[in-house]
Structure formats: structure tokens, C-alpha cells
Design an enzyme around this catalytic site. Structure first.
Site, short mmCIF file in Angstrom:
data_model
loop_
_atom_site.label_atom_id
_atom_site.label_comp_id
_atom_site.label_asym_id
_atom_site.label_seq_id
_atom_site.Cartn_x
_atom_site.Cartn_y
_atom_site.Cartn_z
N ILE A 217 -2.84 -56.54 20.08
CA ILE A 217 -2.77 -56.34 21.53
C ILE A 217 -3.95 -55.47 21.99
O ILE A 217 -3.95 -54.97 23.11
CB ILE A 217 -1.44 -55.68 21.97
CG1 ILE A 217 -1.17 -54.39 21.22
CG2 ILE A 217 -0.27 -56.65 21.79
CD1 ILE A 217 -1.90 -53.18 21.68
N ALA A 218 -4.95 -55.31 21.10
CA ALA A 218 -6.06 -54.41 21.39
C ALA A 218 -7.20 -55.16 22.08
O ALA A 218 -7.25 -55.26 23.32
CB ALA A 218 -6.52 -53.73 20.11
N ARG A 219 -8.11 -55.69 21.29
CA ARG A 219 -9.21 -56.51 21.77
C ARG A 219 -9.49 -57.58 20.73
O ARG A 219 -9.42 -57.31 19.52
CB ARG A 219 -10.48 -55.67 21.94
CG ARG A 219 -10.52 -54.82 23.19
CD ARG A 219 -10.79 -55.65 24.43
NE ARG A 219 -10.86 -54.82 25.62
CZ ARG A 219 -9.82 -54.53 26.41
NH1 ARG A 219 -8.62 -55.01 26.13
NH2 ARG A 219 -9.96 -53.78 27.47
N GLU A 248 -12.21 -64.75 25.31
CA GLU A 248 -11.24 -65.12 26.35
C GLU A 248 -11.96 -65.67 27.57
O GLU A 248 -13.03 -65.17 27.93
CB GLU A 248 -10.43 -63.87 26.76
CG GLU A 248 -9.59 -63.34 25.62
CD GLU A 248 -8.96 -62.00 25.94
OE1 GLU A 248 -8.94 -61.59 27.12
OE2 GLU A 248 -8.48 -61.35 25.00
N HIS A 266 -3.56 -62.48 27.17
CA HIS A 266 -3.94 -61.09 27.48
C HIS A 266 -3.01 -60.53 28.56
O HIS A 266 -3.47 -60.11 29.63
CB HIS A 266 -5.40 -61.01 27.92
CG HIS A 266 -5.98 -59.62 27.79
ND1 HIS A 266 -7.28 -59.39 27.46
CD2 HIS A 266 -5.41 -58.39 27.96
CE1 HIS A 266 -7.49 -58.07 27.43
NE2 HIS A 266 -6.37 -57.45 27.73
#
Ligand code: NAP
Length: 300
Positions: A217-219, A248, A266
Site C-alpha cells: 500500500i506504499a508505492r 499507474e 491506489h
């Protein structure tokens, strides 16, 4: 003529925030005009020194999010440009999303949902989601919120960060490969940027192992995505829950066809109350700046 200062919007925002920005500013959504005095950016917006050089009147970048890996903070600091983010108000939502992905992958929630929708009725066995060894990479605001939520599911809970947190009850592991080796579920909650680029590589995935699950869930930049796809295809790891991706909104076709992967757009902070609080904080920072008052949540 208008007395509303020019503001550049370089990220998508919800209509209520856009309406409030338009009440206060002359909002530009294409390329920023040279007289821009404020900018609203996203957590992953790319704002480099060259862009700042072209905006000599820019005073403040209000980030709608907490990540700032695309923003050259040193360049902003050198030009006297303030940078704000929206910390804390999104922490719980992002932590909830991490737990949701962790459970969804192990209990086959998404793939079984698709099967039932298609008229199927089989019960393929998932993984027990309780009693797992859970590792969290990045134990800041979001990582700690994940840890508190993960505790009931964890037989053991460890973390990696830049520094140990002796006041917290979980075991510090200085190295992500060692953390992965000691984990059944590895959850990424550290910032993007050069220091964490592709930190999840083939060695880390091999250490996580054939029963291991990765949650990000970070990058997207933290994970070598091609290597992750190979690890998922080859059974090096058992599955993945991904809220973020390398490029993305492009999500690799291979990931889209994997049943042991849960994909999300995201959406970590995307709750109604979370987004309303983020919008309020963006406005509060801009209002404070243009009123000459202290910024509520300054980064620079
Ligand atoms: P934070 O409070 O700044 O915490 C960051 C944590 O990462 C800290 O524990 C820090 O270690 C650790 N860290 C930083 N660099 C590291 C490195 N090179 N190696 C190991 N650990 C490192 O940030 P946060 O509010 O928790 O947010 C974390 C990240 O989540 C953001 O940067 C953003 O990219 C991402 N995010 C995603 C979403 C989403 O929608 N999916 C939403 C919001 C945020 P120390 O504690 O030792 O300094």
C-alpha cells in the site's frame, strides 16, 4: 481582472475541493502558467527543479496526500517554496486497506467473488489468515496503524524501518530480506524514492517464500514489478495484494490474469470521510499561507 491568486492543479481532486479552490483561486488545470502562486499536487506528482524554475512566483505546493517522492523538496526549500501534505487524516484508511488486502489474498475473497458472480459454486481452500508471521516495512504513521490492526492476526510481528522504535512492542529487523525471511505476510508501508526503489527484489521475494504473501500500500516503486510477476507466476511467493503499481494507471496484463493477486486502484485513502478531511487540510494550508499564518501541516 481577478483578486483570486493563480493556482495550478496538477492532480485530480473531487468536485467539492475543486469548487472550494475555484472560490479562492484562479484554477489552472493544464500546464501551470508562469505566474502561478500556489499548486495542488498529488502524493505521486512529479515536481522537479526544472518545473520550479519555470514558476518563479510559486509560493506553496499543497500536496493532497502524504507521499512526496515525486517532489524535489531540496529544490523547493532552496527557492523558499513551502510544501504541505495531509498526514494523519488518511492513516486509518490506508491501514484498513492493507488489512483488507492481506485478508482478501489469503481467503481468496476477490477470486471467489468473481466465481460466484459467474454462477460458480466451488470452495477452493484458501490460507489460514490468523496465526501468521507478519512483517511491516516502514513503521511510521501508517505502518504503526497497520501493526495495531495486524496484531490479532499475527503469531509474530516484526518491522523494518530506518531506526528501531524501542517504545513499541514489536521486534525490529534492520534488513528487509531478513524481515521477509521471518514473515509469512510482508506489508510495505515506507515512502517511495531513491532509498526504497526496487527494495523488494528477487532476493526479498525468495526470502518471503512459497507460502508468503506480499501486500503493497506504499508505492509501486518499492517493488521490482517484473520480478514480482515472475515470482507469482513461478510460485516463488503465494500471492500479492497490490494497491499501488510501478506505472499507474497501467497495471501489467500478467497481474490482471492472476487469481492469487488482488488488485486495487491506489484507493488506500479513498473513503468519503478521509477524502473530505484531506480536502479540508489542503484548504487549511492554503488559507493559512495566504493569510500569513503558520501552516497546519508543513513539510518544508
Ligand atoms: P511516515 O510516517 O513518514 O513513515 C514512513 C516509515 O517508513 C517510517 O517508519 C520510516 O522509518 C520508514 N522508512 C523511510 N525510509 C525508509 C528506508 N529507506 N528504509 C526503511 N524504512 C524507511 O509515512 P506514512 O504516513 O506512514 O506513509 C508511508 C507511505 O505510504 C507514504 O510515503 C506513501 O508513499 C504511502 N501512502 C500510500 C497511500 C495509498 O493510498 N496507498 C496513501 C498514503 C500514503 P523511520 O521511522 O525510522 O524514519
Amino acid at each position: 481582472m481577478t483578486d483570486r491568486p493563480p493556482l495550478s492543479l496538477v492532480t485530480a481532486v473531487a468536485p467539492p475541493l475543486l469548487a472550494e479552490l475555484e472560490r479562492r483561486f484562479t484554477v489552472h488545470r493544464a500546464s501551470p502558467p508562469a505566474d502561478t502562486r500556489a499548486m495542488v499536487a498529488g502524493g505521486a506528482s512529479l515536481i522537479d527543479a526544472e518545473m520550479l524554475d519555470a514558476l518563479p512566483r510559486l509560493e506553496i505546493i499543497a500536496v493532497h496526500g502524504v507521499g512526496h517522492d515525486g517532489i524535489d523538496l531540496d529544490a523547493a526549500r532552496a527557492r523558499g517554496i513551502r510544501v504541505t501534505t495531509t498526514p494523519d487524516v488518511l492513516t486509518d484508511d490506508v491501514a484498513d486497506q492493507a488489512i483488507a488486502l492481506m485478508l482478501a489474498v489469503q481467503r481468496r475473497i476477490a477470486v471467489n467473488d468473481r466465481m460466484v458472480r459467474d454462477g460458480g459454486w466451488r470452495v477452493p481452500l484458501g490460507r489460514r489468515a490468523s496465526g501468521r508471521r507478519i512483517g511491516i516495512f516502514g513503521l511510521g504513521r501508517i505502518g504503526q496503524a497497520i501493526a495495531r490492526r495486524a496484531e490479532p492476526f499475527a503469531a509474530e510481528l516484526r518491522y523494518t524501518a530506518r531506526s528501531a522504535k524501542p517504545d513499541l512492542p514489536w521486534q525490529f529487523v534492520p534488513d528487509i530480506a531478513a524481515l521477509a525471511a521471518a514473515s509469512d505476510v510482508l506489508i510495505l508501508a515506507a515512502p517511495g524514492g531513491a532509498a526504497t526503489h526496487h527494495i523488494v527484489d528477487a532476493d526479498v521475494l525468495a526470502a518471503l517464500g512459497a507460502d508468503g504473501v506480499l501486500v503493497n500500500i506504499a508505492r509501486g516503486s518499492l517493488v521490482d514489478e517484473a520480478t514480482l510477476i515472475a515470482a507469482l507466476a513461478g510460485g516463488t511467493i503465494a500471492g500479492a495484494g497490490l494497491d499501488v503499481f510501478a506505472a499507474e494507471p497501467d497495471v501489467p496484463r500478467a497481474l490482471r490474469h492472476m487469481d492469487h493477486v488482488v488488485l486495487a486502484p491506489h484507493q488506500g485513502s479513498a473513503t468519503e470521510s478521509g477524502r473530505a478531511a484531506m480536502a479540508a487540510l489542503v484548504l487549511a494550508n492554503l488559507d493559512a499561507h495566504f493569510a500569513g499564518q503558520p501552516l497546519p501541516t508543513p513539510l518544508v
